[in-house]
Design an enzyme around this catalytic site. Structure first.
Site, PDB file in Angstrom:
ATOM      1  N   ASP A  67       0.982  -1.127   0.171  1.00 54.33           N
ATOM      2  CA  ASP A  67      -0.080  -0.005   0.084  1.00 54.33           C
ATOM      3  C   ASP A  67       0.838   1.227  -0.130  1.00 54.33           C
ATOM      4  O   ASP A  67       1.885   1.164   0.579  1.00 54.33           O
ATOM      5  CB  ASP A  67      -0.888  -0.056   1.287  1.00 54.33           C
ATOM      6  CG  ASP A  67      -1.921  -1.095   1.241  1.00 54.33           C
ATOM      7  OD1 ASP A  67      -2.195  -1.601  -0.018  1.00 54.33           O
ATOM      8  OD2 ASP A  67      -2.291  -1.524   2.259  1.00 54.33           O
ATOM      9  N   ARG A  68       0.372   2.402  -0.468  1.00 54.26           N
ATOM     10  CA  ARG A  68       0.903   3.599  -0.379  1.00 54.26           C
ATOM     11  C   ARG A  68       1.485   4.133   0.750  1.00 54.26           C
ATOM     12  O   ARG A  68       2.833   4.452   0.693  1.00 54.26           O
ATOM     13  CB  ARG A  68      -0.072   4.739  -0.873  1.00 54.26           C
ATOM     14  CG  ARG A  68       0.445   6.215  -0.840  1.00 54.26           C
ATOM     15  CD  ARG A  68      -0.679   7.054  -1.346  1.00 54.26           C
ATOM     16  NE  ARG A  68       0.170   8.503  -1.251  1.00 54.26           N
ATOM     17  CZ  ARG A  68      -0.852   9.447  -1.520  1.00 54.26           C
ATOM     18  NH1 ARG A  68      -2.086   9.508  -1.925  1.00 54.26           N
ATOM     19  NH2 ARG A  68      -0.226  10.702  -1.434  1.00 54.26           N
TER      20      ARG A  68
END
Length: 313
Positions: free
Chosen positions: A139-140
């Protein structure tokens, strides 16, 4: 530009043309078709119409579809924290806030933009122009180790290891609440949330099997530092699983509380260890990403709030 000719039938009488085309051309979004209609790319009996036009059973419809544009992903000179590299593989320590590959709203500044520059475009093409070299994602706002493949042979080899669940992936996270047991396993399928489509959920009917093993590293007054080992790799797996047992990851305002008192700008989750069998040599290699500064500062803040607790690692 390609031309599609359609002849309306009795079942389509009095149906809005944008809805009709959306059903016939199911691979095109309704918004795209409405835009095409507005721009005159759809003719009914030789004349342009509005999206609200009602189809007649004898209408002759012509659709002029523009050729799909191949997106150009720019190579950008973005510094990379490289944990391992050879002619087949690149393992990087992804920083917080960096998106892995370009998507809507993130055309630049991604890990793909950076590795395109670093590898001079020599990346596997199996996942297309938007995700060259990318076999898996994190994820970011998750930091840590991620592998990039420089050729298709390496990509296929690593992808098979992912499919067989033989890649070592160990994460560290700080979760809400004090976990009393020393270790545990969450075995619950993960799928799209039934009402909030941007979220995932555990235990859903059509979910895919997901298994996360965790163990306690350190307990604090109201939080726990844990290590998680992934047996499978579903979207948001650790975040969803820990939230499902009422220990959401600190800073995760999607699956945990909507407010984060520590102002972490995302979940306290770090992919610390990544290990796999090298596609060319057959040897097992392992890379470890050191904890980022924000994680050290968070642990120091948690430790300062109490007497030193037992470390279980």
């Amino acid at each position: 530009m390609s031309l599609i000719r359609l002849e309306a039938d009795e079942n389509s009488v009095d149906e809005r043309i944008d809805k009709y085309l959306g059903a016939v051309l199911s691979d095109q979004s309704r918004s795209f078709l409405q835009k095409l209609i507005r721009e005159g790319g759809v003719l009914v009996n030789g004349k342009p119409v509005k999206a609200s036009y009602r189809v007649d059973g004898e209408d002759q419809i012509e659709i002029f579809l523009p050729e799909p544009e191949t997106p150009v992903i720019p190579a950008e000179n973005i510094p990379l924290d490289i944990l391992y590299e050879d002619k087949d593989l690149l393992i990087v320590n992804k920083p917080k806030g960096m998106v892995v590959h370009p998507a809507a709203g993130h055309r630049t500044g991604t890990l793909v933009n950076a590795v395109l520059y670093h590898c001079r475009g020599q990346l596997s093409g199996i996942n297309g122009v938007m995700r060259p070299g990318i076999v898996h994602r994190i994820d970011r706002d998750t930091t840590g180790a991620l592998v990039v493949c420089k050729n298709d042979r390496a990509h296929n080899h690593v992808a098979n290891q992912l499919k067989e669940h033989t890649i070592t992936r160990r994460y560290v996270a700080v979760v809400a609440g004090v976990i009393r047991e020393e270790e545990g396993t969450v075995d619950a399928p993960i799928g799209r949330h039934p009402t909030e489509r941007k979220k995932m959920a555990a235990g859903v009917k059509n979910g895919k099997r997901a298994v996360t093993h965790y163990r306690v590293l350190q307990r604090f007054r109201a939080h726990t530092l844990i290590e998680c080992r992934l047996e499978t790799g579903r979207t948001h797996q650790i975040r969803v699983h820990m939230a499902s047992i009422r220990h959401p990851i600190l800073g995760d305002t999607v699956y945990g509380p909507s407010k984060d008192p520590f102002h972490l700008e995302g979940q306290a989750l770090h992919a610390r260890v990544l290990g796999l069998v090298h596609p060319a040599t057959g040897a097992y290699i392992e890379a470890e990403a050191p904890l980022p500064d924000y994680f050290h500062k968070l642990l120091a803040r948690l430790s300062a709030c109490q007497k030193p607790s037992d470390i279980v690692s």
